[in-house]
Design a protein around this motif. Structure first.
Motif, PDB file in Angstrom:
ATOM      1  N   ALA A 157      45.458 -82.272 -48.772  1.00  0.00           N
ATOM      2  CA  ALA A 157      46.565 -81.438 -49.254  1.00  0.00           C
ATOM      3  C   ALA A 157      46.435 -80.022 -48.700  1.00  0.00           C
ATOM      4  N   THR A 158      47.574 -79.426 -48.349  1.00  0.00           N
ATOM      5  CA  THR A 158      47.586 -78.088 -47.773  1.00  0.00           C
ATOM      6  C   THR A 158      48.239 -77.094 -48.724  1.00  0.00           C
ATOM      7  N   ILE A 159      48.035 -75.814 -48.405  1.00  0.00           N
ATOM      8  CA  ILE A 159      48.673 -74.726 -49.150  1.00  0.00           C
ATOM      9  C   ILE A 159      49.500 -73.931 -48.149  1.00  0.00           C
ATOM     10  N   ASP A 160      50.808 -74.054 -48.236  1.00  0.00           N
ATOM     11  CA  ASP A 160      51.695 -73.421 -47.252  1.00  0.00           C
ATOM     12  C   ASP A 160      51.257 -73.751 -45.829  1.00  0.00           C
ATOM     13  N   GLY A 161      50.826 -74.988 -45.627  1.00  0.00           N
ATOM     14  CA  GLY A 161      50.439 -75.449 -44.302  1.00  0.00           C
ATOM     15  C   GLY A 161      49.015 -75.139 -43.906  1.00  0.00           C
ATOM     16  N   SER A 162      48.286 -74.398 -44.733  1.00  0.00           N
ATOM     17  CA  SER A 162      46.900 -74.046 -44.418  1.00  0.00           C
ATOM     18  C   SER A 162      45.941 -74.835 -45.301  1.00  0.00           C
ATOM     19  N   ASP A 163      44.702 -74.907 -44.844  1.00  0.00           N
ATOM     20  CA  ASP A 163      43.696 -75.636 -45.611  1.00  0.00           C
ATOM     21  C   ASP A 163      43.318 -74.910 -46.895  1.00  0.00           C
ATOM     22  N   SER A 164      43.312 -73.561 -46.820  1.00  0.00           N
ATOM     23  CA  SER A 164      42.836 -72.802 -47.971  1.00  0.00           C
ATOM     24  C   SER A 164      43.432 -71.406 -47.960  1.00  0.00           C
ATOM     25  N   VAL A 165      43.260 -70.714 -49.075  1.00  0.00           N
ATOM     26  CA  VAL A 165      43.700 -69.329 -49.232  1.00  0.00           C
ATOM     27  C   VAL A 165      42.570 -68.558 -49.898  1.00  0.00           C
ATOM     28  N   ASN A 166      42.280 -67.359 -49.370  1.00  0.00           N
ATOM     29  CA  ASN A 166      41.258 -66.507 -49.969  1.00  0.00           C
ATOM     30  C   ASN A 166      41.915 -65.460 -50.857  1.00  0.00           C
ATOM     31  N   ILE A 167      41.324 -65.223 -52.010  1.00  0.00           N
ATOM     32  CA  ILE A 167      41.868 -64.270 -52.977  1.00  0.00           C
ATOM     33  C   ILE A 167      40.807 -63.221 -53.275  1.00  0.00           C
ATOM     34  N   THR A 168      41.173 -61.949 -53.119  1.00  0.00           N
ATOM     35  CA  THR A 168      40.249 -60.850 -53.382  1.00  0.00           C
ATOM     36  C   THR A 168      40.520 -60.244 -54.756  1.00  0.00           C
ATOM     37  N   ARG A 169      39.672 -59.298 -55.120  1.00  0.00           N
ATOM     38  CA  ARG A 169      39.724 -58.709 -56.463  1.00  0.00           C
ATOM     39  C   ARG A 169      41.130 -58.212 -56.830  1.00  0.00           C
ATOM     40  N   SER A 201      44.207 -51.331 -55.316  1.00  0.00           N
ATOM     41  CA  SER A 201      43.921 -52.422 -54.395  1.00  0.00           C
ATOM     42  C   SER A 201      42.631 -53.135 -54.789  1.00  0.00           C
ATOM     43  N   SER A 202      42.315 -54.180 -54.037  1.00  0.00           N
ATOM     44  CA  SER A 202      41.045 -54.877 -54.247  1.00  0.00           C
ATOM     45  C   SER A 202      39.864 -53.969 -53.955  1.00  0.00           C
ATOM     46  N   TRP A 203      40.098 -52.943 -53.105  1.00  0.00           N
ATOM     47  CA  TRP A 203      39.036 -52.011 -52.727  1.00  0.00           C
ATOM     48  C   TRP A 203      39.560 -50.592 -52.890  1.00  0.00           C
ATOM     49  N   THR A 204      38.753 -49.739 -53.452  1.00  0.00           N
ATOM     50  CA  THR A 204      39.174 -48.361 -53.702  1.00  0.00           C
ATOM     51  C   THR A 204      38.495 -47.371 -52.765  1.00  0.00           C
ATOM     52  N   SER A 205      37.586 -47.844 -51.912  1.00  0.00           N
ATOM     53  CA  SER A 205      36.906 -46.960 -50.972  1.00  0.00           C
ATOM     54  C   SER A 205      36.588 -47.732 -49.697  1.00  0.00           C
ATOM     55  N   ILE A 206      36.331 -46.983 -48.624  1.00  0.00           N
ATOM     56  CA  ILE A 206      35.955 -47.611 -47.355  1.00  0.00           C
ATOM     57  C   ILE A 206      34.645 -48.372 -47.514  1.00  0.00           C
TER      58      ILE A 206
END
Length: 591
Positions: A157-169, A201-206
């Motif tokens: 099974a795919t997700i929008d045609g892709s194998d996987s999706v990465n989710i950040t903070r 955002s998922s990140w607040t600093s460099i």
């Protein structure tokens, strides 16, 4: 009386068919209600059925009209209220979805509809078929800035045609079952290699973003800074497996400011390929920062890496940019101001550094560009502006004692404000040709360093004997004076030093005499000792012995190659004539 009794039940039946109220206060009913229920201590219990497919009416049968309402319990569909829309069951919104927490890799159940996840884990969505179309599972990363939650389909099974999706903070996605696969609600394209830095955002600093990339980077990435000021209180070291771009949203909107804790340290140390774009670097935000050695903006340290600085501005760092290895560095359309050491310092022990600077201004810098140490280097400085602040500043400084060799150095099209020193350290008069391959042309404020030379001979008594008539002999004299740029001069011989070929010309004028009267003397330029071809050959008819006769010749030289040398030769129609070249003015130039 019997007729009246028959009419009353009929009227009552018609009334019941029009409106029905069940429960408390049966005599009071809303005029718009067909069926109304009222109770202060009882509820409505709809029919319980077990639904196993969104698209099947079972366990109902026959033709089910749109709007049919049931409560599914015990089926494969998540328990809850469903209504039939004519083609499939639709689940009514439920304010109390099945919320679960996941901190380890797992396969989700269809009933786990809202998932709060953390840590570096993989969540596999449940197996679905077309019968599950519309099933929704929401996953949100509720972890830290280094956590990455990977969501993938079950099996093929795919997700929008892709194998996987990465989710950040802080990021969440709703996955909807469709035809045995999954789609993401909203159909928003996800760029997993773009990391936005802002308070939401998922990140607040460099630093947070780079720490995340050190764990999860799989391709070149971009860190994009929002329109604000970011305090840098400790050195940011970049050592990643792929290229990294750090940039603002647009020119001049994101500022990197030196903050408490950075004293005595550089702002960035780049051990892997880095591109900095559309950023302001400010050292003035921390008192006295940038006035001591080591307080640099960017140090490029990655051997063999490719790096860029473009559309940036820097103010009051010690060495604004330092390249201390064989890293390749391109600097474009950048302003470097008030560097206490050098705007760009090239100082490395590893051969092969490449530095190219274009359309960049150096304002009030102690040294604009400082070629301090290197070998086998390629340096290209073009179309820059050098605006020294005082008489002690130097725009471009070459230190050959430690900058021992180069493949090429090109300095072209630059400008200078005539304050302090411009281009220092080069010596184009050397007989060993150390700097002969430096191209220095079209720089406002200084002459071009094209290959050229002059020879002056005054009152020479040295003679040249034509032993055999019509045989060419090299003219003999000792130079009284000479000047040179990229030519080696040895009396009557000039040798071309550079590796790049050029066209040029020679103009020679002077006078000569012969020991015999009524002689025909010819002169000409000979290339590489080959007298079979003479350039600018000129014939003089000597009528009086010992009397100087003036001559002049112009020679066009095409495609002068490295090591080519040119000499003046002479001959006579008579043997044993003795010729004296008393005065010579020789000018050579190239283009």
């Amino acid at each position: 009386m019997k007729k009246l009794l028959l009419i009353l039940p009929l009227f009552s039946c018609l009334y019941m068919q029009a409106q029905v109220k069940v429960g408390d206060n049966p005599a009071t009913i809303n005029t718009n209600s067909l069926l109304e229920m009222e109770s202060s201590n009882k509820g409505f219990l709809p029919p319980r059925v077990a639904l196993n497919s969104f698209s099947s009416v079972s366990p109902l049968s026959g033709t089910v009209p749109a709007g049919m309402l049931v409560f599914s319990s015990g089926g494969t569909l998540t328990d809850g209220f469903y209504y039939w829309d004519g083609t499939e069951w639709k689940k009514l919104a439920n304010g109390n979805e099945n919320l679960v927490t996941k901190t380890a890799t797992a396969t989700l159940l269809k009933s786990e509809t809202i998932v709060l996840a953390s840590n570096d884990i993989v969540l596999t969505l449940p197996v679905v078929t077309s019968a599950d179309n519309g099933l929704q599972v929401t996953v949100k990363n509720n972890g830290t800035y280094t956590d990455q939650v990977t969501v993938k389909g079950n099996g093929s099974a795919t997700i929008d045609g892709s194998d996987s999706v990465n989710i950040t903070r802080f990021v969440g996605h709703t996955f909807i079952a469709s035809g045995g696969n999954w789609v993401i609600k909203g159909n928003k394209k996800i760029n997993e290699h773009l990391l936005d830095i802002n308070p939401n955002s998922s990140w607040t600093s460099i630093s947070e973003a780079i720490e995340f990339l050190a764990l999860h980077m799989t391709a070149p990435a971009v860190i994009r800074l929002s329109d604000e000021t970011f305090d840098i209180s400790t050195t940011i070291e970049i050592d990643l497996p792929f290229d990294l771009t750090i940039q603002g949203v647009s020119y001049g909107t994101a500022t990197l400011s030196a903050a408490t804790g950075l004293t005595g340290k550089p702002m960035f140390r780049c051990l892997s390929a880095c591109y900095f774009k559309m950023l302001n670097f400010d050292a003035t935000s921390l008192a006295n920062y940038g006035t001591a050695a080591g307080e640099d903006a960017i140090r490029f340290l990655g051997s063999g890496s490719y790096n860029e600085v473009k559309d940036c501005s820097f103010d009051r760092f010690y060495n604004t940019i330092l390249d201390s290895t064989d890293a390749e560095l391109w600097v474009f359309e950048t302003d470097i101001s008030n560097s206490q050491g050098s705007g760009i310092l090239v100082h490395g022990a590893v051969p092969g550094v490449i530095v190219k600077v274009a359309e960049t201004d150096f304002i009030g810098c102690n040294y604009g560009i400082n070629l301090s140490k290197g070998s086998g280097a390629i340096i290209q400085l073009a179309s820059g502006g050098y605006y020294n602040g005082n008489s002690g500043d130097t725009a471009i400084f070459y230190q050959p004692a430690n900058f021992t060799s180069y493949t090429s150095i090109s300095i072209t099209g630059n400008s200078w404000n005539n304050t302090g020193k411009y281009i220092e350290g080069f010596d184009f008069t050397r007989s060993d040709g150390r700097d002969a391959n430096v191209i220095m042309e079209s720089n406002a404020g200084v002459g071009d360093a094209n290959p050229s030379c002059t020879i002056n001979v005054l009152n020479s008594a040295t003679t040249t004997t034509v032993t055999t008539s019509n045989t060419w002999y090299k003219a003999s004299w000792t130079n009284t004076g000479s000047t040179t740029t990229k030519w080696t001069i040895a009396n009557n011989r000039i040798t071309y030093q550079p590796n790049n070929r050029r066209n040029g010309w020679i103009i020679i004028s002077g006078n000569l005499s012969c020991n015999n009267a009524n002689r025909t003397i010819s002169i000409g330029i000979v290339k590489n000792g080959s007298t079979g071809t003479r350039y600018g050959e000129t014939t003089l008819r000597i009528t009086t012995s010992g009397q100087p006769f003036q001559f002049s010749t112009v020679v066009n030289l095409a495609d002068i190659a490295p090591g080519d040398y040119f000499e003046l030769y002479c001959t006579s129609l008579n043997s044993f004539d003795v010729v004296t070249f008393q005065d010579i003015l020789w000018l050579t130039n190239s283009k």
